[in-house]
Enzyme design. Structure first.
Site, PDB file in Angstrom:
ATOM      1  N   CYS A   2       0.854  -1.188   0.000  1.00  0.00           N
ATOM      2  CA  CYS A   2       0.000   0.000   0.000  1.00  0.00           C
ATOM      3  C   CYS A   2       0.891   1.239   0.000  1.00  0.00           C
ATOM      4  CB  CYS A   2      -0.870   0.030   1.246  1.00  0.00           C
ATOM      5  SG  CYS A   2      -1.803  -1.493   1.497  1.00  0.00           S
ATOM      6  N   ARG A  27       1.176   1.427  -6.146  1.00  0.00           N
ATOM      7  CA  ARG A  27       1.430   0.454  -5.078  1.00  0.00           C
ATOM      8  C   ARG A  27       0.178  -0.306  -4.667  1.00  0.00           C
ATOM      9  NH1 ARG A  27       6.313   1.907  -1.988  1.00  0.00           N
ATOM     10  NH2 ARG A  27       5.413   0.802  -0.231  1.00  0.00           N
ATOM     11  N   TRP A  74      -3.896  -1.898  -1.217  1.00  0.00           N
ATOM     12  CA  TRP A  74      -3.971  -3.166  -1.936  1.00  0.00           C
ATOM     13  C   TRP A  74      -4.415  -4.185  -0.901  1.00  0.00           C
ATOM     14  CZ3 TRP A  74      -1.012  -7.896  -1.953  1.00  0.00           C
ATOM     15  CH2 TRP A  74      -1.332  -8.742  -3.026  1.00  0.00           C
ATOM     16  N   ASN A  98       0.843  -0.143   6.034  1.00  0.00           N
ATOM     17  CA  ASN A  98       1.257  -0.990   4.920  1.00  0.00           C
ATOM     18  C   ASN A  98       1.918  -2.217   5.529  1.00  0.00           C
ATOM     19  OD1 ASN A  98       2.226  -2.074   2.511  1.00  0.00           O
ATOM     20  ND2 ASN A  98       4.075  -0.806   2.534  1.00  0.00           N
ATOM     21  N   GLY A  99       1.460  -3.415   5.146  1.00  0.00           N
ATOM     22  CA  GLY A  99       2.048  -4.635   5.695  1.00  0.00           C
ATOM     23  C   GLY A  99       0.961  -5.585   6.165  1.00  0.00           C
ATOM     24  N   GLU A 478       7.939 -14.784 -20.012  1.00  0.00           N
ATOM     25  CA  GLU A 478       7.744 -13.364 -19.701  1.00  0.00           C
ATOM     26  C   GLU A 478       6.683 -12.751 -20.626  1.00  0.00           C
ATOM     27  OE1 GLU A 478       8.162 -11.257 -17.564  1.00  0.00           O
ATOM     28  OE2 GLU A 478       8.310  -9.276 -18.473  1.00  0.00           O
ATOM     29  N   LYS A 482       3.301 -11.006 -19.333  1.00  0.00           N
ATOM     30  CA  LYS A 482       2.929  -9.616 -19.695  1.00  0.00           C
ATOM     31  C   LYS A 482       1.507  -9.583 -20.241  1.00  0.00           C
ATOM     32  CE  LYS A 482       5.163  -7.636 -18.098  1.00  0.00           C
ATOM     33  NZ  LYS A 482       6.390  -7.856 -17.373  1.00  0.00           N
ATOM     34  N   GLU A 485      -1.215 -10.438 -17.482  1.00  0.00           N
ATOM     35  CA  GLU A 485      -1.412  -9.506 -16.365  1.00  0.00           C
ATOM     36  C   GLU A 485      -2.068  -8.193 -16.791  1.00  0.00           C
ATOM     37  OE1 GLU A 485       1.980  -8.085 -14.073  1.00  0.00           O
ATOM     38  OE2 GLU A 485       3.227  -8.052 -15.849  1.00  0.00           O
ATOM     39  N   HIS A 501       4.772 -32.610 -26.272  1.00  0.00           N
ATOM     40  CA  HIS A 501       4.569 -33.496 -25.125  1.00  0.00           C
ATOM     41  C   HIS A 501       3.277 -33.170 -24.374  1.00  0.00           C
ATOM     42  CE1 HIS A 501       8.448 -35.317 -25.737  1.00  0.00           C
ATOM     43  NE2 HIS A 501       8.961 -34.099 -25.867  1.00  0.00           N
ATOM     44  N   LYS A 600       2.169  -3.202  -7.503  1.00  0.00           N
ATOM     45  CA  LYS A 600       3.501  -3.120  -8.102  1.00  0.00           C
ATOM     46  C   LYS A 600       4.491  -4.072  -7.437  1.00  0.00           C
ATOM     47  CE  LYS A 600       6.746  -1.614 -10.750  1.00  0.00           C
ATOM     48  NZ  LYS A 600       6.804  -2.309 -12.045  1.00  0.00           N
TER      49      LYS A 600
END
Ligand code: AGP
Length: 605
Positions: A2, A27, A74, A98-99, A478, A482, A485, A501, A600
């Protein structure tokens, strides 16, 4: 993760709280709130959703305070809603956090037994009640704050207001960063330098366990042992202080185009200016190790996965790469001569930090390859391996990724030289190649118009597959990350040879397959895999160079990037896949910089 801002101002703070929260929105962005001391009382405004929803609330009901705190959230405990939005209050206390408080259930039960009533589902509200109950025993604010902190297990950065204590904000840090900003007769608290950037460039980073009282023009910092602490005040660069989108529509687009500079700045820390040779910074002796262990999450782990090929091929140095959330919970068998490298943009990702700490506790030499040089990882590792990408705001990592790749590639070359695996001429040749990276990356972004043109069709897909071989395999992973997300299209990356396979069963006319395959020793093998896809009617988009394009299977859409040495190919072919994901997300009208459910950096397990 956050965002937190606190201001002890000389003038009304509402506009500045909002300005700061907008910069911190990367954030977390599921709800936001502010609170301020108005005539000895604390007033609060909150809203679910983004900062603009909070602005609407404030337009209807302004906050006339000169001392205040703000928060963008968040969600961890409790759904994203106004009720769970910060600031949380209890009695005289209003605070932002935050946490994660791990013992919150136990504390909540004890406080409820004392008759305290909770209005949210958050762990943060428990801290407010705890602090208020300590104040109610008659303790002075700082003593009550410290008594509260001592009862918390978990991670926190906090900023707290107390009714009846005009002109005071208390802050604390354990596990989550908090900075103190020194203004002109004003003081600030922020979850990072960006929070306070618009107001001051003089900041100090609190240490683990520190707590602080800020008042007009002064900060009293105490360490965990309650001793007054003297933390250095640093000047932060203007770039870190102010980040704007400029001419671009999104931060992600801007950051994609910043990659030549980001890589150039990063490489300048890894190429000796006199000899022109790749070198490890900060005295790291790469000849002293017999193994490398890379720990990282998400995009950073793919940078590590690419580097593994380079460390092993060039330097003959065995290299393992593991997702930090898995590494931290097993008992890896590592030799004492292992160099552990945590790769992280933020330097705060909880799982990567825990893995780094595990390595430290196992007496390994640890390095933090991070973009935020004052981050917890940077400070706890034995060696800082910096990237110089500048602040990355878009949730989807772009320039941080290529900067990590640039740094790791240079380290692989430096390791090869340090271990005597290459002679001076080869070291000079490979170092010379590194200097071409900024130019080649700039060239590779020129496929932008073609990627934009592919987006309308790709945006209709429900599933997309990415294929690559060698270093292009982690790049395929990657690419898929991208796309999923930011556009919410299901995408998977596979090693091209693995397709037959199992995953080949997914191929049909509605499943685009993106193949990342510049020409090189593995190209022919990948060609065979493309033929297998084509034979089953799968639409192919081939991202390659001119030589590869000449061999492309009939019917494939071909995107031609620059011709480069295979060593540089992962760096050079990253921007095209970023651009493709970007334009598909734009086409779908998705929130590119702040995709749903994400933040983030993830400072919780
Ligand atoms: C990248 O696009 C992602 N948003 C994510 O995977 C990110 O790379 C990961 O969370 C690691 O973050 P860090 O680099 O700050 O440690």
């Amino acid at each position: 993760m956050c965002g937190i801002i606190g201001i002890v101002g000389r003038a009304p703070v509402q506009a500045r709280l909002i300005d700061s929260l907008k910069r911190l929105e990367y954030r977390g962005y599921d709800s936001a709130g502010v609170a301020g001391l108005v005539g000895g009382r604390i007033e609060r405004r909150r809203a679910a959703g983004k900062i603009r929803a909070l602005e609407d609330v404030l337009a209807a009901s302004p906050l006339e305070a000169t001392v205040g705190v703000g928060h963008t959230r968040w969600a961890t405990h409790g759904a994203p809603s106004e009720r769970n939005a910060h600031p949380h209050r209890a009695g005289r206390v209003t605070l932002v956090h935050n946490g994660i408080i791990e013992n919150f259930a136990e504390l909540k039960a004890a406080l409820a037994a004392e008759g305290r009533v909770f209005e949210s589902d958050t762990d943060t509200e428990v801290i407010a009640h705890l602090f208020d109950s300590e104040l109610a025993t008659g303790l002075a604010p700082l003593a009550a704050f410290k008594a509260t902190l001592d009862r918390l297990t978990g991670a926190y950065a906090l900023a707290a207001l107390i009714e009846g204590e005009d002109g005071l904000i208390l802050g604390a840090r354990r596990g989550s960063p908090l900075v103190v900003g020194y203004g002109d007769g004003e003081m600030f608290l922020g979850s990072d330098a960006l929070a306070v950037g618009p107001f001051t460039n003089r900041i100090c980073y609190l240490e683990e366990g520190d707590y602080v009282a800020i008042r007009a023009g002064e900060a009293q910092i105490f360490d965990a042992g309650q001793r007054l602490a003297n933390r250095p005040v640093r000047l932060v660069s203007a770039a870190a202080a102010l980040v704007e989108k400029g001419e671009y529509r999104h931060f992600m687009e801007k950051e994609i185009h910043e990659q030549p500079d980001a890589c150039q700045h990063t490489l300048s820390a890894y190429i000796d200016p006199v000899s022109g040779l790749a070198t490890a910074p900060n005295g790291l002796d790469l000849a002293a190790f017999d193994r490398i262990q890379i720990v990282a999450c998400g995009t950073a782990s793919y940078a590590g996965a690419i580097a593994r090929y380079q460390f092993e091929r060039l330097a003959g140095l065995p290299c393992d790469v593991e997702t930090a959330s898995e590494f931290r919970y097993r008992e890896p068998a590592l030799s004492s001569k292992t160099l552990a490298i945590a790769v992280s943009q933020s330097g705060e990702t909880a799982d990567t930090l825990a893995a780094l700490r595990w390595c430290k506790a196992a007496d390994l030499t640890t390095a933090a390859l991070v973009n935020v040089h004052e981050s917890t990882m940077a400070r706890e590792a034995d060696v800082l391996l910096p990237t110089h990408a500048g602040p990355e705001i878009g949730v989807a990592s772009t320039k941080a990724f290529t900067s990590q790749l640039a740094a790791l590639t240079a380290l692989a070359v430096a390791a090869a030289a340090a271990r005597g695996r290459i002679d001076a001429a080869e070291a000079a040749r490979l170092s010379g190649l590194l200097r071409e990276v900024p130019r080649l990356i700039a060239q590779s972004t020129r496929v932008e118009a073609e990627m934009r043109a592919l987006a309308p069709e790709l945006a209709k897909a429900r599933d997309v597959l990415y294929l690559g071989r060698g270093e292009m395999f982690p790049l395929a992973l990657e690419g898929a990350l991208k796309l999923k997300e930011i556009s919410y299209i299901h995408a998977e990356g596979y090693a091209a040879g693995e397709l037959k396979h199992g995953p080949i069963a997914l191929i049909d006319a509605a499943t685009p397959v993106i193949v990342i395959a510049p020409s090189g020793p593995l190209f022919e093998k990948t060609m065979s895999n493309m033929s297998e896809v084509a034979a089953r009617g799968g639409p192919i988009i081939l991202i390659t160079d001119a030589a590869g394009a000449a061999l492309a299977p009939a019917g494939a859409k071909v995107i031609i990037g620059p011709t480069c040495d295979p060593l540089l190919a992962p760096l050079v072919y990253a921007p095209p896949i970023q651009l493709l994901a970007y334009y598909v997300a734009v086409q779908k009208g998705a929130d590119v910089d702040q995709p749903r459910n994400l933040a983030k950096s993830v400072t919780v397990e």
